[in-house]
Design an enzyme around this catalytic site. Structure first.
Site, mmCIF file in Angstrom:
data_model
loop_
_atom_site.group_PDB
_atom_site.id
_atom_site.type_symbol
_atom_site.label_atom_id
_atom_site.label_comp_id
_atom_site.label_asym_id
_atom_site.label_seq_id
_atom_site.Cartn_x
_atom_site.Cartn_y
_atom_site.Cartn_z
ATOM 1 N N SER A 107 21.209 17.173 87.562
ATOM 2 C CA SER A 107 21.854 16.004 86.957
ATOM 3 C C SER A 107 22.880 16.460 85.926
ATOM 4 C CB SER A 107 20.812 15.101 86.267
ATOM 5 O OG SER A 107 20.197 15.787 85.188
ATOM 6 N N GLY A 108 23.617 15.505 85.406
ATOM 7 C CA GLY A 108 24.498 15.726 84.266
ATOM 8 C C GLY A 108 25.493 16.857 84.426
ATOM 9 N N TYR A 163 15.924 20.660 68.605
ATOM 10 C CA TYR A 163 17.081 20.773 69.497
ATOM 11 C C TYR A 163 18.207 21.555 68.830
ATOM 12 C CZ TYR A 163 20.664 19.296 72.857
ATOM 13 O OH TYR A 163 21.658 19.278 73.810
ATOM 14 N N LYS A 187 19.830 25.152 70.116
ATOM 15 C CA LYS A 187 21.232 25.276 70.512
ATOM 16 C C LYS A 187 22.014 26.206 69.587
ATOM 17 C CE LYS A 187 21.121 22.711 74.182
ATOM 18 N NZ LYS A 187 21.318 23.323 75.517
ATOM 19 N N SER A 247 25.498 23.162 72.246
ATOM 20 C CA SER A 247 25.772 21.763 71.885
ATOM 21 C C SER A 247 26.449 21.723 70.531
ATOM 22 C CB SER A 247 24.465 20.968 71.825
ATOM 23 O OG SER A 247 24.676 19.688 71.244
ATOM 24 N N ASP A 253 11.554 26.758 86.899
ATOM 25 C CA ASP A 253 11.135 26.488 85.529
ATOM 26 C C ASP A 253 11.702 27.616 84.685
ATOM 27 O OD1 ASP A 253 9.946 26.148 83.071
ATOM 28 O OD2 ASP A 253 7.885 26.086 83.825
ATOM 29 N N GLY A 301 19.489 23.631 85.628
ATOM 30 C CA GLY A 301 19.661 22.230 85.241
ATOM 31 C C GLY A 301 20.615 21.512 86.156
#
Length: 255
Positions: A18-19, A165, A169, A152, A71, A15
């Site tokens: 970004s971020g 989600y 998590k 998260s 992926d 990942g």
């Protein structure tokens, strides 16, 4: 030569386009690691390497940073990454950061099976596949290592519209703890980070009204900067956290 708390180490970050993933590449490289930025969007990963990393330590014969398309939900893609690392660097990565993640939000009664599966495949299965592949490599090479999985706060408290989600998590937290128990005797540490709300592309899709409501519950009264969580990730990747494993660490401004 760059000195730092992870100098001379080889790190894989998923990942990374970004971020939090991109910020992690920035901080790890600043602290001396050689970084492999992996993302489904290769161009974004390459941009991370080109503009958000600094020259790494050249100790231990390591080459420079690199970007790779990945992926995480596809075991063949993960194995291809593992082989690339072996071929290019002649050594296994001893820092692994699982930051790849997606959302497909909807109410429970309206959520499609496809959207549920897509989120679980990337967020949970993807973290498992990457962690498994690189943990095996560390064990074979008899090298200590650090794996950091990005969970998260939603995995801890849940959230409306995010059944898929939150399930993914929460699974990351439990998986992290089990892996830490298994790998501890090989001196491979596994920890999870539970970010709150950060200024990332994922949060950009959240309505402003919702964001303002959340900020009212944050004692620090703001969203975080991805670099702030990247600093914690880098600490966990380093020997400065040598007696921390199986932990799930909140980084959320007190939310």
């Amino acid at each position: 030569m760059v000195a730092g708390i992870v100098a001379g180490r080889l790190a894989v970050v998923t990942g990374a386009g970004s971020g939090i993933g991109r910020a992690t590449c920035q901080v790890l490289s600043r602290e001396g690691a050689t970084v492999i930025a992996a993302d489904k969007n290769y161009e974004a990963a390459l941009e991370t390497i080109k503009t958000h990393t600094v020259l790494s330590s050249q100790s231990n014969g390591l080459a420079g940073h690199s970007a790779v398309e990945l992926d995480v939900s596809d075991s063949k893609s993960v194995q291809k990454l593992l082989e690339k690392v072996r071929k290019q660097y002649k050594a296994p990565a001893t820092i692994v950061v699982n930051s790849a993640g997606i959302t497909r939000d909807n109410w429970l009664t309206k959520m499609s099976e496809e959207d549920y599966d897509a989120v679980l495949n990337v967020n949970l299965k993807g973290s498992f596949l990457v962690m498994q592949a690189f943990a095996r490599a560390m064990v074979i090479a008899s090298l200590p290592g650090s794996i950091i999985n990005i969970s998260s706060i939603i995995g801890k408290h849940g959230n409306k519209g995010q059944t898929n989600y939150s399930a993914s998590k929460a699974g990351v937290i439990a998986m992290t703890r089990s892996a830490a128990i298994e790998l501890g005797k090989m001196n491979i540490r596994v920890n999870a980070i539970l970010p709150g709300y950060f200024k990332t592309p994922m949060v950009d899709t959240v309505p402003e009204k919702v964001i303002q409501g959340v900020l009212k519950m944050v004692p620090l009264a703001r969203m975080g900067d991805p670099l702030e969580v990247a600093e914690v990730i880098t600490f966990l990747a380093s020997d400065k956290s040598s007696f921390i494993t199986g932990a799930a660490i909140d980084v959320n401004g007190g939310l």
